[in-house]
Structures are given as C-alpha cells and as structure tokens.
Scaffold this active site. Structure first.
Site, PDB file in Angstrom:
ATOM      1  N   HIS A 113       0.817  -1.219   0.000  1.00 19.28           N
ATOM      2  CA  HIS A 113       0.000   0.000   0.000  1.00 19.28           C
ATOM      3  C   HIS A 113       0.850   1.268   0.000  1.00 19.28           C
ATOM      4  O   HIS A 113       0.334   2.350   0.291  1.00 19.28           O
ATOM      5  CB  HIS A 113      -0.913   0.017   1.243  1.00 19.28           C
ATOM      6  CG  HIS A 113      -1.991  -1.010   1.184  1.00 19.28           C
ATOM      7  ND1 HIS A 113      -2.658  -1.429   2.312  1.00 19.28           N
ATOM      8  CD2 HIS A 113      -2.513  -1.725   0.159  1.00 19.28           C
ATOM      9  CE1 HIS A 113      -3.564  -2.345   1.966  1.00 19.28           C
ATOM     10  NE2 HIS A 113      -3.490  -2.548   0.666  1.00 19.28           N
ATOM     11  N   CYS A 121       5.917  12.650  -8.078  1.00 21.51           N
ATOM     12  CA  CYS A 121       5.433  13.801  -8.843  1.00 21.51           C
ATOM     13  C   CYS A 121       4.504  13.297  -9.946  1.00 21.51           C
ATOM     14  O   CYS A 121       4.894  12.441 -10.743  1.00 21.51           O
ATOM     15  CB  CYS A 121       6.623  14.540  -9.466  1.00 21.51           C
ATOM     16  SG  CYS A 121       6.099  15.924 -10.518  1.00 21.51           S
ATOM     17  N   SER A 182      -7.444  -6.651  10.092  1.00 24.81           N
ATOM     18  CA  SER A 182      -8.879  -6.943  10.294  1.00 24.81           C
ATOM     19  C   SER A 182      -9.430  -7.742   9.120  1.00 24.81           C
ATOM     20  O   SER A 182     -10.548  -8.246   9.164  1.00 24.81           O
ATOM     21  CB  SER A 182      -9.659  -5.626  10.431  1.00 24.81           C
ATOM     22  OG  SER A 182      -9.422  -4.822   9.273  1.00 24.81           O
TER      23      SER A 182
HETATM   24  C1  BV8 Z   1      -7.845  -2.620  -5.418  1.00 31.31           C
HETATM   25  C2  BV8 Z   1      -3.349   3.308   2.385  1.00 31.31           C
HETATM   26  C3  BV8 Z   1      -7.953  -3.477  -7.647  1.00 31.31           C
HETATM   27  C4  BV8 Z   1      -4.071   4.377   3.051  1.00 31.31           C
HETATM   28  C5  BV8 Z   1      -4.924   1.532   2.313  1.00 31.31           C
HETATM   29  C6  BV8 Z   1     -16.283  -4.097  -2.309  1.00 31.31           C
HETATM   30  C7  BV8 Z   1     -15.967  -5.396  -1.970  1.00 31.31           C
HETATM   31  C8  BV8 Z   1     -14.643  -5.835  -1.997  1.00 31.31           C
HETATM   32  C9  BV8 Z   1     -13.614  -4.963  -2.340  1.00 31.31           C
HETATM   33  C10 BV8 Z   1     -13.931  -3.664  -2.643  1.00 31.31           C
HETATM   34  C11 BV8 Z   1     -15.253  -3.234  -2.640  1.00 31.31           C
HETATM   35  N1  BV8 Z   1     -15.248  -1.929  -2.983  1.00 31.31           N
HETATM   36  C12 BV8 Z   1     -13.971  -1.542  -3.218  1.00 31.31           C
HETATM   37  C13 BV8 Z   1     -13.172  -2.592  -3.020  1.00 31.31           C
HETATM   38  C14 BV8 Z   1     -11.707  -2.623  -3.175  1.00 31.31           C
HETATM   39  C15 BV8 Z   1     -11.044  -1.880  -2.024  1.00 31.31           C
HETATM   40  C16 BV8 Z   1     -11.484  -2.439  -0.683  1.00 31.31           C
HETATM   41  O1  BV8 Z   1     -11.017  -3.485  -0.272  1.00 31.31           O
HETATM   42  N2  BV8 Z   1     -12.371  -1.709   0.004  1.00 31.31           N
HETATM   43  C17 BV8 Z   1     -12.824  -2.190   1.297  1.00 31.31           C
HETATM   44  C18 BV8 Z   1     -12.968  -1.025   2.245  1.00 31.31           C
HETATM   45  C19 BV8 Z   1     -14.117  -2.978   1.084  1.00 31.31           C
HETATM   46  N3  BV8 Z   1      -9.650  -2.107  -2.187  1.00 31.31           N
HETATM   47  C20 BV8 Z   1      -8.946  -1.296  -2.990  1.00 31.31           C
HETATM   48  O2  BV8 Z   1      -9.386  -0.323  -3.541  1.00 31.31           O
HETATM   49  C21 BV8 Z   1      -7.501  -1.719  -3.213  1.00 31.31           C
HETATM   50  N4  BV8 Z   1      -7.240  -1.719  -4.627  1.00 31.31           N
HETATM   51  O3  BV8 Z   1      -8.660  -3.425  -5.025  1.00 31.31           O
HETATM   52  O4  BV8 Z   1      -7.431  -2.496  -6.736  1.00 31.31           O
HETATM   53  C22 BV8 Z   1      -6.940  -4.533  -7.792  1.00 31.31           C
HETATM   54  C23 BV8 Z   1      -6.988  -5.671  -6.961  1.00 31.31           C
HETATM   55  C24 BV8 Z   1      -6.033  -6.664  -7.147  1.00 31.31           C
HETATM   56  C25 BV8 Z   1      -5.059  -6.533  -8.133  1.00 31.31           C
HETATM   57  C26 BV8 Z   1      -5.032  -5.399  -8.942  1.00 31.31           C
HETATM   58  C27 BV8 Z   1      -5.975  -4.387  -8.766  1.00 31.31           C
HETATM   59  C28 BV8 Z   1      -6.540  -0.751  -2.578  1.00 31.31           C
HETATM   60  C29 BV8 Z   1      -6.684  -0.849  -1.074  1.00 31.31           C
HETATM   61  C30 BV8 Z   1      -5.589  -0.021  -0.414  1.00 31.31           C
HETATM   62  C31 BV8 Z   1      -6.208   1.138   0.312  1.00 31.31           C
HETATM   63  N5  BV8 Z   1      -5.183   1.799   1.079  1.00 31.31           N
HETATM   64  N6  BV8 Z   1      -3.889   2.104   2.915  1.00 31.31           N
HETATM   65  C32 BV8 Z   1      -3.371   4.690   4.323  1.00 31.31           C
HETATM   66  O5  BV8 Z   1      -2.715   3.823   4.954  1.00 31.31           O
HETATM   67  O6  BV8 Z   1      -3.514   5.865   4.682  1.00 31.31           O
HETATM   68  S1  BV8 Z   1      -5.829   0.382   3.141  1.00 31.31           S
HETATM   69  C33 BV8 Z   1      -5.740   0.612   4.827  1.00 31.31           C
HETATM   70  O7  BV8 Z   1      -6.451  -0.510   5.393  1.00 31.31           O
HETATM   71  C34 BV8 Z   1      -4.366   0.499   5.437  1.00 31.31           C
HETATM   72  O8  BV8 Z   1      -3.332   0.291   4.515  1.00 31.31           O
HETATM   73  C35 BV8 Z   1      -4.462  -0.727   6.316  1.00 31.31           C
HETATM   74  O9  BV8 Z   1      -3.281  -1.434   6.415  1.00 31.31           O
HETATM   75  C36 BV8 Z   1      -5.460  -1.482   5.578  1.00 31.31           C
HETATM   76  C37 BV8 Z   1      -6.050  -2.668   6.251  1.00 31.31           C
HETATM   77  O10 BV8 Z   1      -6.393  -2.309   7.564  1.00 31.31           O
HETATM   78  P1  BV8 Z   1      -5.656  -3.124   8.745  1.00 31.31           P
HETATM   79  O11 BV8 Z   1      -4.192  -3.040   8.525  1.00 31.31           O
HETATM   80  O12 BV8 Z   1      -6.262  -4.464   8.840  1.00 31.31           O
HETATM   81  O13 BV8 Z   1      -6.013  -2.192   9.970  1.00 31.31           O
HETATM   82  P2  BV8 Z   1      -7.369  -2.207  10.815  1.00 31.31           P
HETATM   83  O14 BV8 Z   1      -7.343  -1.012  11.691  1.00 31.31           O
HETATM   84  O15 BV8 Z   1      -8.530  -2.451   9.910  1.00 31.31           O
HETATM   85  O16 BV8 Z   1      -7.234  -3.523  11.713  1.00 31.31           O
HETATM   86  C38 BV8 Z   1      -6.196  -3.619  12.659  1.00 31.31           C
HETATM   87  C39 BV8 Z   1      -6.273  -5.024  13.233  1.00 31.31           C
HETATM   88  O17 BV8 Z   1      -5.221  -5.186  14.179  1.00 31.31           O
HETATM   89  C40 BV8 Z   1      -7.577  -5.292  13.987  1.00 31.31           C
HETATM   90  O18 BV8 Z   1      -8.070  -6.564  13.580  1.00 31.31           O
HETATM   91  C41 BV8 Z   1      -7.137  -5.345  15.467  1.00 31.31           C
HETATM   92  O19 BV8 Z   1      -7.883  -6.310  16.203  1.00 31.31           O
HETATM   93  C42 BV8 Z   1      -5.708  -5.795  15.342  1.00 31.31           C
HETATM   94  N7  BV8 Z   1      -4.829  -5.346  16.419  1.00 31.31           N
HETATM   95  C43 BV8 Z   1      -4.838  -4.150  17.080  1.00 31.31           C
HETATM   96  N8  BV8 Z   1      -3.838  -4.140  17.985  1.00 31.31           N
HETATM   97  C44 BV8 Z   1      -3.176  -5.330  17.878  1.00 31.31           C
HETATM   98  C45 BV8 Z   1      -3.799  -6.093  16.880  1.00 31.31           C
HETATM   99  N9  BV8 Z   1      -3.397  -7.326  16.545  1.00 31.31           N
HETATM  100  C46 BV8 Z   1      -2.318  -7.821  17.198  1.00 31.31           C
HETATM  101  N10 BV8 Z   1      -1.666  -7.152  18.172  1.00 31.31           N
HETATM  102  C47 BV8 Z   1      -2.060  -5.905  18.521  1.00 31.31           C
HETATM  103  N11 BV8 Z   1      -1.408  -5.250  19.489  1.00 31.31           N
END
Ligand code: BV8
Length: 231
Positions: A113, A121, A182
C-alpha cells in the site's frame, strides 16, 4: 505443523503489528477512520477535491514516525530474527505505510500500500524519499512543477504495488502468517485463501472477518505472540 528448513514463509502484516509502537490502527474505537472519512483522505477523488486536507492527514502521520517514542516493537524484531535465522526464504508483505519493519532490520519486505516516507510527482513521475511536510505549494525537486507532488500511498480504487510477486509467493509458500489485520481490505483480505496449500496462522487480538481461512489462531497482542511463535 512440522516445517522443513527449505520451507518458504510468507507473512502479511496490518496496522495491528504497529499498534504497540504507538501508531493508531484504522478501525479501532480511536482509529484513524473515526476521525476522517476514507473517501476524503484515502482516495484519488478525495485528493483531487481537497489536496491540502489529504496532505495534512499524511503530514501528521509522517511526523509521528519521527517521534522518538515510535520504535519497532518485539513483533517487528522477532520477524527480523526469523528472516536472519530461518534457512528457507522469508517474505513480509505489509499493508502498513510506516517504516517500522525496515527500522527493525527486515529486508525481504514489500509495501503493497506504499510508504509514508515516499512521494511522487504526478507530472514527471519521479519517486522521492520524503520525511517532512508536503503541501500544494511544494515544488517538485526534479521538474520544478508546483502542486504535482502526492504521497506514494495506494489509495482505495488504486492498484496495490508488487501484486505479481505477491501472488507468486502466496502460490508456493508452505507457511502463511497473518499479523494484526482486520481482513476488511482487498486484495490483502484474500491472501489466506490464495495460499490454500500453506499452513495458515492468524495472530490478532480477536477473531476477524477472515479467521475461517486459517488453520491456527493466536489470540493476543502481536508484541508477545510473535516472539513466542518465532522462538
Ligand atoms: C484494489 C493506504 C484493484 C491508506 C490503504 C467491495 C468489496 C470488496 C472490495 C472492494 C469493494 N469496494 C472496493 C473494493 C476494493 C477496495 C477495498 O477493499 N475496500 C474495502 C474497504 C471494502 N480495495 C482497494 O481499492 C484496493 N485496490 O482493489 O485495486 C486490484 C486488486 C487486485 C489486483 C489489482 C488491482 C486498494 C486498497 C488499499 C487502500 N489503502 N492504505 C493509508 O494507509 O492511509 S488500506 C488501509 O487498510 C491500510 O493500509 C491498512 O493497512 C489497511 C487494512 O487495515 P488493517 O491493517 O487491517 O487495519 P485495521 O485497523 O482495519 O485492523 C487492525 C487489526 O489489528 C484489527 O483486527 C485489530 O484487532 C488488530 N490489532 C490491534 N492491535 C493489535 C492487533 N493485533 C495484534 N496485536 C495488537 N497489538
């Protein structure tokens, strides 16, 4: 599961591995998405609409990385030891945009990501290491154009980096470990299913959307579960 020394280990990390280093996750109660709408700060459309808001969102997170208190935690360090000591291949695929894996010493690392400390740029396509604030007034050091620089972050709707290499690794690895994600963002959420031939372990504080895709669950903070798993 008995590993052979030639076995290939692939690790997927999410925001949870950096939580114990003081970096906020996205979807917890105090998560980043509680304060900002994803559409406003993590999509190309949001950037077009209000670039200064998006720059402020990433400037604040980039600045946080410079804070002395933000350091790799025992989970990051355990993965570095694994890479150094394991005779077979180890690859970390991270969804995180922080630099804690690098600072822990990991080398076989793919940021799918993007990275907070990189920008590019939109005019001359030059990619740059960047550790300070960015604004619409900043001129590209390479082509001189103003207002064309953006964070080198993969936003929603954009294609993640390194997908070919990632899919190849997932298809052949013997062990797949998911740490602190998650499982709500695609395509990373499907990686466990794709690595169906591997033994799959999930580490998280709780069950996730993708827990059904794993053979084993280690429930607890990554900072204590991962060193135990690696030793
Ligand atoms: C793409 C940059 C095509 C931003 C990020 C409908 C259905 C399915 C998919 C889609 C849909 N509509 C759109 C989509 C696609 C979309 C998507 O998935 N949307 C979701 C919301 C449904 N995805 C995209 O657009 C991606 N691109 O699909 O292109 C393609 C596909 C394949 C091949 C070619 C082309 C692009 C997605 C990237 C978006 N950018 N990041 C930024 O960082 O500012 S995503 C963002 O979420 C972050 O990068 C983050 O890493 C990522 C995932 O979140 P997590 O890392 O899991 O973080 P979260 O807070 O959710 O969870 C933390 C977890 O840690 C929790 O479970 C918690 O319990 C746990 N935890 C907490 N503390 C601890 C712990 N575990 C262990 N120890 C601890 N101490």
């Amino acid at each position: 599961m008995k590993l052979k020394p030639t076995d290939f280990i692939v690790i997927l990390t999410g925001a949870g591995i950096s939580a114990e280093s003081g970096i906020r996750t996205f979807r917890a109660q105090d998560g980043l998405w509680e304060e900002h709408r994803i559409e406003d700060v993590a999509t190309p459309e949001g950037f077009m609409r209000n670039p200064e808001l998006v720059h402020a969102f990433y400037n604040q997170r980039r600045r946080q990385l410079q804070e002395a208190s933000v350091m790799p935690n025992p989970a990051h360090l355990a993965l570095t030891r694994l890479e150094q000591q394991w005779p077979g291949d180890v690859l970390i695929i991270t969804q995180n945009v922080d630099n804690l894996h690098e600072r822990a010493g990991s080398q076989k690392l793919l940021h799918m990501h993007g990275e907070l400390n990189k920008i590019f740029c939109q005019f001359c396509k030059t990619r740059l290491i960047w550790n300070t604030d960015l604004s619409t007034e900043t001129a590209c050091p390479h082509c001189g154009n103003v207002g064309m620089l953006r964070p080198d972050i993969v936003w929603f709707g954009e294609t993640p980096y390194h997908m070919d290499e990632i899919l190849r690794a997932l298809a052949v690895c013997q062990l797949f470990i998911s740490i602190g994600t998650s499982g709500l963002v695609y395509p990373a959420a499907k990686f466990a299913q794709i690595a169906s031939q591997a033994y799959r372990i999930e580490t998280n504080l709780q069950e996730t959307e993708i827990s059904g895709s794993f053979n084993k669950h280690l429930i607890g903070p990554a900072g204590s579960e991962i060193p135990k798993l690696i030793e």
